[in-house]
Design a protein around this motif. Structure first.
Motif, PDB file in Angstrom:
ATOM      1  N   THR A 153      -8.293 -14.814 -10.761  1.00 65.25           N
ATOM      2  CA  THR A 153      -7.780 -15.726  -9.744  1.00 65.25           C
ATOM      3  C   THR A 153      -8.927 -16.431  -9.034  1.00 65.25           C
ATOM      4  N   CYS A 154      -8.626 -17.619  -8.547  1.00 69.41           N
ATOM      5  CA  CYS A 154      -9.584 -18.371  -7.734  1.00 69.41           C
ATOM      6  C   CYS A 154      -8.767 -19.276  -6.819  1.00 69.41           C
ATOM      7  N   ARG A 155      -8.859 -19.041  -5.509  1.00 67.25           N
ATOM      8  CA  ARG A 155      -7.965 -19.712  -4.558  1.00 67.25           C
ATOM      9  C   ARG A 155      -8.755 -20.474  -3.498  1.00 67.25           C
ATOM     10  N   ILE A 156      -8.510 -21.758  -3.441  1.00 66.42           N
ATOM     11  CA  ILE A 156      -9.050 -22.660  -2.413  1.00 66.42           C
ATOM     12  C   ILE A 156     -10.574 -22.551  -2.339  1.00 66.42           C
ATOM     13  N   ALA A 157     -11.233 -22.739  -3.487  1.00 60.73           N
ATOM     14  CA  ALA A 157     -12.689 -22.632  -3.534  1.00 60.73           C
ATOM     15  C   ALA A 157     -13.382 -23.610  -4.469  1.00 60.73           C
ATOM     16  N   PRO A 158     -12.818 -23.955  -5.633  1.00 63.39           N
ATOM     17  CA  PRO A 158     -13.589 -24.745  -6.601  1.00 63.39           C
ATOM     18  C   PRO A 158     -14.049 -26.105  -6.114  1.00 63.39           C
ATOM     19  N   HIS A 159     -13.469 -26.627  -5.035  1.00 61.23           N
ATOM     20  CA  HIS A 159     -13.979 -27.907  -4.515  1.00 61.23           C
ATOM     21  C   HIS A 159     -15.387 -27.758  -3.935  1.00 61.23           C
ATOM     22  N   HIS A 160     -15.883 -26.517  -3.863  1.00 58.96           N
ATOM     23  CA  HIS A 160     -17.265 -26.267  -3.451  1.00 58.96           C
ATOM     24  C   HIS A 160     -18.192 -26.008  -4.648  1.00 58.96           C
ATOM     25  N   PHE A 161     -17.656 -25.988  -5.861  1.00 61.05           N
ATOM     26  CA  PHE A 161     -18.457 -25.641  -7.029  1.00 61.05           C
ATOM     27  C   PHE A 161     -19.248 -26.849  -7.523  1.00 61.05           C
ATOM     28  N   ALA A 162     -20.482 -26.595  -7.941  1.00 56.73           N
ATOM     29  CA  ALA A 162     -21.321 -27.672  -8.467  1.00 56.73           C
ATOM     30  C   ALA A 162     -20.803 -28.171  -9.809  1.00 56.73           C
ATOM     31  N   ASP A 163     -20.265 -27.256 -10.626  1.00 57.55           N
ATOM     32  CA  ASP A 163     -19.853 -27.614 -11.985  1.00 57.55           C
ATOM     33  C   ASP A 163     -18.558 -26.876 -12.324  1.00 57.55           C
ATOM     34  N   PRO A 164     -17.411 -27.416 -11.949  1.00 57.22           N
ATOM     35  CA  PRO A 164     -16.148 -26.721 -12.210  1.00 57.22           C
ATOM     36  C   PRO A 164     -15.858 -26.524 -13.697  1.00 57.22           C
ATOM     37  N   ALA A 165     -16.338 -27.433 -14.547  1.00 56.67           N
ATOM     38  CA  ALA A 165     -16.129 -27.260 -15.989  1.00 56.67           C
ATOM     39  C   ALA A 165     -16.853 -26.018 -16.486  1.00 56.67           C
ATOM     40  N   ALA A 166     -18.071 -25.768 -15.966  1.00 54.51           N
ATOM     41  CA  ALA A 166     -18.810 -24.559 -16.336  1.00 54.51           C
ATOM     42  C   ALA A 166     -18.077 -23.312 -15.847  1.00 54.51           C
ATOM     43  N   PHE A 167     -17.516 -23.389 -14.648  1.00 54.15           N
ATOM     44  CA  PHE A 167     -16.729 -22.265 -14.127  1.00 54.15           C
ATOM     45  C   PHE A 167     -15.551 -21.965 -15.046  1.00 54.15           C
ATOM     46  N   VAL A 168     -14.816 -22.974 -15.463  1.00 60.05           N
ATOM     47  CA  VAL A 168     -13.654 -22.750 -16.316  1.00 60.05           C
ATOM     48  C   VAL A 168     -14.081 -22.184 -17.663  1.00 60.05           C
ATOM     49  N   ARG A 169     -15.222 -22.613 -18.180  1.00 58.30           N
ATOM     50  CA  ARG A 169     -15.720 -22.019 -19.430  1.00 58.30           C
ATOM     51  C   ARG A 169     -16.016 -20.527 -19.244  1.00 58.30           C
ATOM     52  N   GLU A 170     -16.535 -20.157 -18.089  1.00 53.53           N
ATOM     53  CA  GLU A 170     -16.780 -18.743 -17.803  1.00 53.53           C
ATOM     54  C   GLU A 170     -15.466 -17.972 -17.689  1.00 53.53           C
ATOM     55  N   VAL A 171     -14.468 -18.592 -17.090  1.00 56.59           N
ATOM     56  CA  VAL A 171     -13.140 -17.970 -17.027  1.00 56.59           C
ATOM     57  C   VAL A 171     -12.641 -17.665 -18.436  1.00 56.59           C
ATOM     58  N   ALA A 172     -12.740 -18.655 -19.323  1.00 53.55           N
ATOM     59  CA  ALA A 172     -12.281 -18.475 -20.697  1.00 53.55           C
ATOM     60  C   ALA A 172     -13.067 -17.376 -21.404  1.00 53.55           C
ATOM     61  N   ARG A 173     -14.330 -17.252 -21.068  1.00 51.25           N
ATOM     62  CA  ARG A 173     -15.179 -16.237 -21.732  1.00 51.25           C
ATOM     63  C   ARG A 173     -14.804 -14.821 -21.325  1.00 51.25           C
ATOM     64  N   VAL A 174     -14.549 -14.595 -20.027  1.00 52.14           N
ATOM     65  CA  VAL A 174     -14.323 -13.220 -19.564  1.00 52.14           C
ATOM     66  C   VAL A 174     -12.866 -12.789 -19.671  1.00 52.14           C
ATOM     67  N   LEU A 175     -11.945 -13.739 -19.886  1.00 52.20           N
ATOM     68  CA  LEU A 175     -10.539 -13.365 -20.022  1.00 52.20           C
ATOM     69  C   LEU A 175     -10.274 -12.704 -21.372  1.00 52.20           C
ATOM     70  N   LEU A 225      -5.145 -17.873 -12.701  1.00 52.30           N
ATOM     71  CA  LEU A 225      -4.385 -18.548 -11.656  1.00 52.30           C
ATOM     72  C   LEU A 225      -5.346 -19.245 -10.709  1.00 52.30           C
ATOM     73  N   LEU A 226      -5.176 -20.549 -10.612  1.00 51.11           N
ATOM     74  CA  LEU A 226      -6.040 -21.397  -9.798  1.00 51.11           C
ATOM     75  C   LEU A 226      -5.218 -22.059  -8.709  1.00 51.11           C
ATOM     76  N   ILE A 227      -5.730 -22.019  -7.486  1.00 50.84           N
ATOM     77  CA  ILE A 227      -5.191 -22.841  -6.400  1.00 50.84           C
ATOM     78  C   ILE A 227      -6.364 -23.583  -5.787  1.00 50.84           C
ATOM     79  N   ASP A 228      -6.229 -24.904  -5.672  1.00 51.25           N
ATOM     80  CA  ASP A 228      -7.269 -25.655  -4.984  1.00 51.25           C
ATOM     81  C   ASP A 228      -6.703 -26.947  -4.425  1.00 51.25           C
ATOM     82  N   SER A 229      -7.489 -27.567  -3.566  1.00 51.72           N
ATOM     83  CA  SER A 229      -7.106 -28.847  -2.993  1.00 51.72           C
ATOM     84  C   SER A 229      -6.915 -29.859  -4.109  1.00 51.72           C
ATOM     85  N   LEU A 230      -5.895 -30.690  -3.965  1.00 53.02           N
ATOM     86  CA  LEU A 230      -5.545 -31.661  -4.993  1.00 53.02           C
ATOM     87  C   LEU A 230      -5.822 -33.062  -4.483  1.00 53.02           C
TER      88      LEU A 230
END
Length: 267
Positions: A112-134, A141-146
């Motif tokens: 899970t990651c809730r109300i945080a990725p708008h602070h990430f330098a590289d959200p695509a890299a974060f999502v790749r890490e999600v895919a790797r560890v899952l 489950l992602l929640i963030d500002s739209l």
């Protein structure tokens, strides 16, 4: 200043206010996340950018073994105190970068990651890490500002956020999030836009703004007629009382392993 350092400074200084924030501790979005998570008792989960720990601790109350991870050590300590106060014992606490998760491949079934990725330098890299560890079949489950698909409103929404908090990088559109997930090999299962409102005073004070800075931000917002209409700004005796803040909730999954064909005996 480098983005991650700005994040550490911003949230290191305001950690306790996020633990006490009702919009982070409660809220319809957190309830929906828990519904969609369908926590399996005993499963290993990871809550990335845990902040005050609210999401991770909620997963733990539902039976998951949860690791709470955050970039900011002070925020992680605040989450640890929050866990103690609530009588919850997470599986662990890790100070680490969301874009370089210090976990082995395929080790968690729920992330899970809730109300945080708008602070990430590289959200695509974060999502790749999600895919790797899952693990195969794991849920993200992602929640963030739209942000808006309208370019002008997109720019204005993000400008408002950056003026309030210099550690804000960008709120993304739904199309952008779907692109990040697809590129990482994750499949979008469900999407819901959740309409929330922020109380102006709470929103600006929580980020550590001075009174003068809050007044300047209010003057800037009031000068943006189209943005005010988009955010459905409400007033109280001429001052901003609240505004709309859309969040997106996305459930994505990791592909399941295909069963290997069983060799047939030669006859």
């Amino acid at each position: 200043m480098e983005i991650k350092q700005r994040v550490r400074e911003q949230f290191g200084a305001t950690a306790e206010s996020y633990v006490r924030s009702r919009s982070h501790a409660f809220g319809h979005d957190l309830g929906r996340l828990l519904e969609w998570a369908s926590v399996r008792p005993g499963e290993l989960a990871l809550d990335v950018a845990t902040g005050g720990g609210h999401t991770g601790l909620a997963l733990a109350r539902h039976g998951a073994r949860v690791i709470l991870l955050d970039l900011t050590p002070e925020m992680l300590e605040a989450a640890r105190r929050n866990a103690v106060e609530r009588g919850i014992a997470p599986a662990g606490f890790i100070a680490a970068d969301a874009e370089a998760l210090p976990l082995v491949d395929r080790c968690v079934s729920l992330l899970t990651c809730r109300i945080a990725p708008h602070h990430f330098a590289d959200p695509a890299a974060f999502v790749r890490e999600v895919a790797r560890v899952l693990a195969p079949g794991g849920r993200f489950l992602l929640i963030d500002s739209l942000s808006s698909a309208d370019h002008e409103l997109d720019e204005l929404v993000n400008e408002l956020e950056r003026r309030r908090d210099t550690s804000h990088v960008r709120s993304y559109t739904l199309a952008e999030w779907c692109g990040f997930l697809a590129a990482a090999g994750l499949r979008v299962e469900r999407v819901e836009v959740i309409y929330r409102r922020h109380e102006w005073e709470d929103w600006t004070v929580r980020s550590g703004m001075s009174e003068a800075a809050r007044d300047a931000l209010a003057r800037w917002l009031l000068a943006q007629d189209r943005l005010c209409r988009f955010l459905d700004v409400e007033f109280d005796r001429g001052s901003i009382r609240s505004f709309r803040d859309d969040k997106v909730l996305i459930l994505a999954s990791s592909p399941k392993l295909r069963p290997q064909a069983v060799p047939q005996p030669e006859g």
